[in-house]
Write an enzyme that holds these catalytic residues in place. Structure first.
Site, PDB file in Angstrom:
ATOM      1  N   SER A  38       4.748  -0.329   2.277  1.00  0.00           N
ATOM      2  CA  SER A  38       6.162  -0.441   1.676  1.00  0.00           C
ATOM      3  C   SER A  38       5.852  -0.026   0.039  1.00  0.00           C
ATOM      4  O   SER A  38       7.598  -0.444  -0.670  1.00  0.00           O
ATOM      5  CB  SER A  38       5.278  -2.163   1.080  1.00  0.00           C
ATOM      6  OG  SER A  38       4.411  -2.212   0.067  1.00  0.00           O
ATOM      7  N   ASP A  70      -2.566  -9.157   5.053  1.00  0.00           N
ATOM      8  CA  ASP A  70      -3.800  -8.764   4.611  1.00  0.00           C
ATOM      9  C   ASP A  70      -4.729  -8.233   5.610  1.00  0.00           C
ATOM     10  O   ASP A  70      -5.478  -9.452   6.211  1.00  0.00           O
ATOM     11  CB  ASP A  70      -4.479  -9.760   3.537  1.00  0.00           C
ATOM     12  CG  ASP A  70      -5.520  -9.086   2.734  1.00  0.00           C
ATOM     13  OD1 ASP A  70      -5.993  -8.410   2.807  1.00  0.00           O
ATOM     14  OD2 ASP A  70      -6.108 -10.002   1.851  1.00  0.00           O
ATOM     15  N   VAL A  71      -4.466  -7.254   5.661  1.00  0.00           N
ATOM     16  CA  VAL A  71      -5.692  -6.363   6.624  1.00  0.00           C
ATOM     17  C   VAL A  71      -7.107  -6.261   6.634  1.00  0.00           C
ATOM     18  O   VAL A  71      -7.663  -6.364   6.849  1.00  0.00           O
ATOM     19  CB  VAL A  71      -5.082  -4.875   6.049  1.00  0.00           C
ATOM     20  CG1 VAL A  71      -4.173  -4.234   6.973  1.00  0.00           C
ATOM     21  CG2 VAL A  71      -5.890  -4.291   4.889  1.00  0.00           C
ATOM     22  N   ASN A 116      -3.297   3.355   6.880  1.00  0.00           N
ATOM     23  CA  ASN A 116      -2.929   3.453   5.465  1.00  0.00           C
ATOM     24  C   ASN A 116      -2.886   2.918   4.556  1.00  0.00           C
ATOM     25  O   ASN A 116      -3.577   2.853   3.350  1.00  0.00           O
ATOM     26  CB  ASN A 116      -1.465   4.162   5.296  1.00  0.00           C
ATOM     27  CG  ASN A 116      -0.917   4.296   4.373  1.00  0.00           C
ATOM     28  OD1 ASN A 116      -1.548   5.312   4.163  1.00  0.00           O
ATOM     29  ND2 ASN A 116      -0.661   3.838   3.843  1.00  0.00           N
ATOM     30  N   SER A 172      -9.605   9.715   2.553  1.00  0.00           N
ATOM     31  CA  SER A 172      -9.360  10.421   1.417  1.00  0.00           C
ATOM     32  C   SER A 172     -10.356  11.680   0.912  1.00  0.00           C
ATOM     33  O   SER A 172     -11.841  11.660   1.835  1.00  0.00           O
ATOM     34  CB  SER A 172      -9.247   9.651   0.279  1.00  0.00           C
ATOM     35  OG  SER A 172     -10.113  10.109  -1.380  1.00  0.00           O
ATOM     36  N   TYR A 212     -14.595   3.068  -3.330  1.00  0.00           N
ATOM     37  CA  TYR A 212     -13.801   3.319  -2.882  1.00  0.00           C
ATOM     38  C   TYR A 212     -14.397   4.553  -2.121  1.00  0.00           C
ATOM     39  O   TYR A 212     -14.571   5.459  -0.564  1.00  0.00           O
ATOM     40  CB  TYR A 212     -12.981   4.397  -3.706  1.00  0.00           C
ATOM     41  CG  TYR A 212     -11.442   4.449  -3.061  1.00  0.00           C
ATOM     42  CD1 TYR A 212      -9.935   4.069  -3.022  1.00  0.00           C
ATOM     43  CD2 TYR A 212     -11.165   6.456  -2.818  1.00  0.00           C
ATOM     44  CE1 TYR A 212      -9.667   4.227  -1.806  1.00  0.00           C
ATOM     45  CE2 TYR A 212     -10.298   6.966  -3.068  1.00  0.00           C
ATOM     46  CZ  TYR A 212      -9.191   6.428  -2.273  1.00  0.00           C
ATOM     47  OH  TYR A 212      -8.458   6.379  -1.601  1.00  0.00           O
TER      48      TYR A 212
HETATM   49  P1  NDP Z   1       0.113   2.790  -2.819  1.00  0.00           P
HETATM   50  O1  NDP Z   1      -1.403   1.693  -4.402  1.00  0.00           O
HETATM   51  O2  NDP Z   1       0.956   3.681  -4.054  1.00  0.00           O
HETATM   52  O3  NDP Z   1       0.228   1.807  -1.513  1.00  0.00           O
HETATM   53  C1  NDP Z   1      -0.670   0.412  -0.995  1.00  0.00           C
HETATM   54  C2  NDP Z   1      -0.135   0.422  -0.226  1.00  0.00           C
HETATM   55  O4  NDP Z   1      -0.823  -0.080   0.635  1.00  0.00           O
HETATM   56  C3  NDP Z   1       1.001  -0.549  -0.010  1.00  0.00           C
HETATM   57  O5  NDP Z   1       2.054  -0.245   0.536  1.00  0.00           O
HETATM   58  C4  NDP Z   1       0.977  -2.038  -0.447  1.00  0.00           C
HETATM   59  O6  NDP Z   1       1.099  -3.420  -0.320  1.00  0.00           O
HETATM   60  C5  NDP Z   1      -0.622  -1.589   0.952  1.00  0.00           C
HETATM   61  N1  NDP Z   1      -1.692  -3.119   0.958  1.00  0.00           N
HETATM   62  C6  NDP Z   1      -2.577  -2.404   0.193  1.00  0.00           C
HETATM   63  N2  NDP Z   1      -4.237  -3.573  -0.252  1.00  0.00           N
HETATM   64  C7  NDP Z   1      -3.081  -4.320   1.269  1.00  0.00           C
HETATM   65  C8  NDP Z   1      -4.157  -5.041   2.005  1.00  0.00           C
HETATM   66  N3  NDP Z   1      -4.919  -5.893   1.771  1.00  0.00           N
HETATM   67  N4  NDP Z   1      -3.411  -5.382   3.118  1.00  0.00           N
HETATM   68  C9  NDP Z   1      -2.396  -4.887   4.012  1.00  0.00           C
HETATM   69  N5  NDP Z   1      -1.967  -3.916   2.627  1.00  0.00           N
HETATM   70  C10 NDP Z   1      -2.045  -3.455   1.785  1.00  0.00           C
HETATM   71  O7  NDP Z   1      -0.874   3.188  -2.143  1.00  0.00           O
HETATM   72  P2  NDP Z   1      -1.306   5.196  -1.847  1.00  0.00           P
HETATM   73  O8  NDP Z   1       0.051   5.502  -1.124  1.00  0.00           O
HETATM   74  O9  NDP Z   1      -1.249   5.953  -2.973  1.00  0.00           O
HETATM   75  O10 NDP Z   1      -2.154   5.188  -0.983  1.00  0.00           O
HETATM   76  C11 NDP Z   1      -1.797   4.692   0.028  1.00  0.00           C
HETATM   77  C12 NDP Z   1      -3.379   5.651   1.523  1.00  0.00           C
HETATM   78  O11 NDP Z   1      -3.969   6.631   1.087  1.00  0.00           O
HETATM   79  C13 NDP Z   1      -4.757   4.478   0.914  1.00  0.00           C
HETATM   80  O12 NDP Z   1      -5.626   4.116   1.989  1.00  0.00           O
HETATM   81  C14 NDP Z   1      -5.682   5.582  -0.130  1.00  0.00           C
HETATM   82  O13 NDP Z   1      -6.431   5.514  -0.262  1.00  0.00           O
HETATM   83  C15 NDP Z   1      -5.429   6.976   0.755  1.00  0.00           C
HETATM   84  N6  NDP Z   1      -4.835   8.153  -0.433  1.00  0.00           N
HETATM   85  C16 NDP Z   1      -4.254   7.993  -1.321  1.00  0.00           C
HETATM   86  C17 NDP Z   1      -4.557   9.307  -2.568  1.00  0.00           C
HETATM   87  C18 NDP Z   1      -3.296   9.299  -3.742  1.00  0.00           C
HETATM   88  O14 NDP Z   1      -3.864  10.102  -4.582  1.00  0.00           O
HETATM   89  N7  NDP Z   1      -2.391   8.708  -4.087  1.00  0.00           N
HETATM   90  C19 NDP Z   1      -5.207   9.868  -1.801  1.00  0.00           C
HETATM   91  C20 NDP Z   1      -6.135   9.939  -1.278  1.00  0.00           C
HETATM   92  C21 NDP Z   1      -6.166   9.146  -0.043  1.00  0.00           C
HETATM   93  P3  NDP Z   1       1.405  -3.741  -0.871  1.00  0.00           P
HETATM   94  O15 NDP Z   1       2.872  -2.973  -1.389  1.00  0.00           O
HETATM   95  O16 NDP Z   1       2.202  -5.131  -1.317  1.00  0.00           O
HETATM   96  O17 NDP Z   1       0.510  -3.609  -2.564  1.00  0.00           O
END
Ligand code: NDP
Length: 239
Positions: free
Chosen positions: A10, A54-55, A82, A134, A147
């Site tokens: 999303s 919820d994953v 992701n 990460s 984390y």
């Molecule tokens: P965001 O916070 O922008 O987005 C997180 C996404 O994960 C959203 O779509 C959210 O859904 C979903 N989500 C969170 N928890 C759950 C859950 N329990 N069940 C289902 N969906 C869930 O994160 P990023 O895009 O920044 O990060 C994406 C991935 O990349 C993550 O794994 C993060 O750890 C990794 N990452 C990110 C970095 C960064 O600098 N941004 C760096 C390194 C790794 P909703 O919108 O409904 O909340």
């Protein structure tokens, strides 16, 4: 055209992945947790199917994979784990509940989703699974103990899944982003982000497109002989 399931589609990196695979002509379903409005918008603009689950809950994951397979018209051929959440806190303040939530979402979520799509991939004798780890899972982050531990856990999951599943025609790899410009980092504030840019040798924050490019490569036919590998996308931060 492949049938692809992406968790956390999303927003941020996941949204970038939904868009990239959509442009590639693939059939995409994505999972999100809370943000219905953002998910609907992504679904509307990309044609992908949004599934709320919820994953970190194995029952919800089971239901979500069934819904995805119905919507995609067959078993999942590629899974991108992701979905993730972060927590910044000194270690002594991390509560039991926070520790569990970070591990359950970032690590167990990837296990539950992978386990659920495997029977389809094994029957088809092919599949691709890509975890989004990460750089902190590689080098560890101060004040991000839970984390970093969860993301390091994804390294072990990647290696053992790669060995176990290669004979079934399934490759398993992990993309490890550095600091990417998404909502996850918005809470860090301007000064901290500027300091992180300074620490990044290429001199900028990463974008969801930088991460998508690496994932698209590992998803491509050109990468069919690559498994159990970690591709860091961090502008040189963790060197
Ligand atoms: P965001 O916070 O922008 O987005 C997180 C996404 O994960 C959203 O779509 C959210 O859904 C979903 N989500 C969170 N928890 C759950 C859950 N329990 N069940 C289902 N969906 C869930 O994160 P990023 O895009 O920044 O990060 C994406 C991935 O990349 C993550 O794994 C993060 O750890 C990794 N990452 C990110 C970095 C960064 O600098 N941004 C760096 C390194 C790794 P909703 O919108 O409904 O909340």
């Amino acid at each position: 055209m492949k049938r692809i399931l992406i968790s956390g589609g999303s927003r941020g990196i996941g949204r970038g992945l939904v868009e990239a695979f959509g442009r590639n002509g693939d059939k995409v379903a994505f999972i999100y947790k809370n943000n219905h409005e953002a998910a609907e918008e992504v679904a509307k603009t990309t044609g992908a199917v949004a599934i709320c689950a919820d994953v970190s809950d194995p029952n919800q994951v089971r239901r979500a994979v069934k819904e995805a397979e119905q919507a995609l018209g067959g078993s999942v051929e590629m899974l991108i784990n992701n979905a993730g959440i972060s927590l910044i806190s000194v270690m002594q303040d991390v509560t039991d509940a926070q520790w569990r939530e970070i591990l359950d979402t970032n690590l167990s979520g990837a296990f539950y989703l992978s386990r659920e799509v495997l029977s389809g991939m094994i029957s088809a004798k092919k599949g691709r699974i890509i975890h989004i780890g990460s750089m902190w899972g590689k080098v560890g982050a101060s004040c991000e103990v839970a984390y970093s531990a969860a993301k390091a856990g994804l390294r072990g999951l990647t290696l053992s899944m790669a060995k176990e599943l290669a004979p079934s025609g399934i490759t398993v790899n992990c993309v490890e982003p550095g600091v990417i410009d998404t909502a996850m980092n918005a809470k860090l504030g301007k000064e901290t982000l500027a300091a992180l840019v300074d620490e990044t040798p290429v001199g900028r924050l990463g974008t969801p497109e930088d991460v998508s490019a690496a994932v698209l490569f590992l998803a491509s036919d050109a990468a069919s002989f690559i498994t159990g590998q970690f591709l860091t996308v961090d502008g040189g931060f963790a060197l």
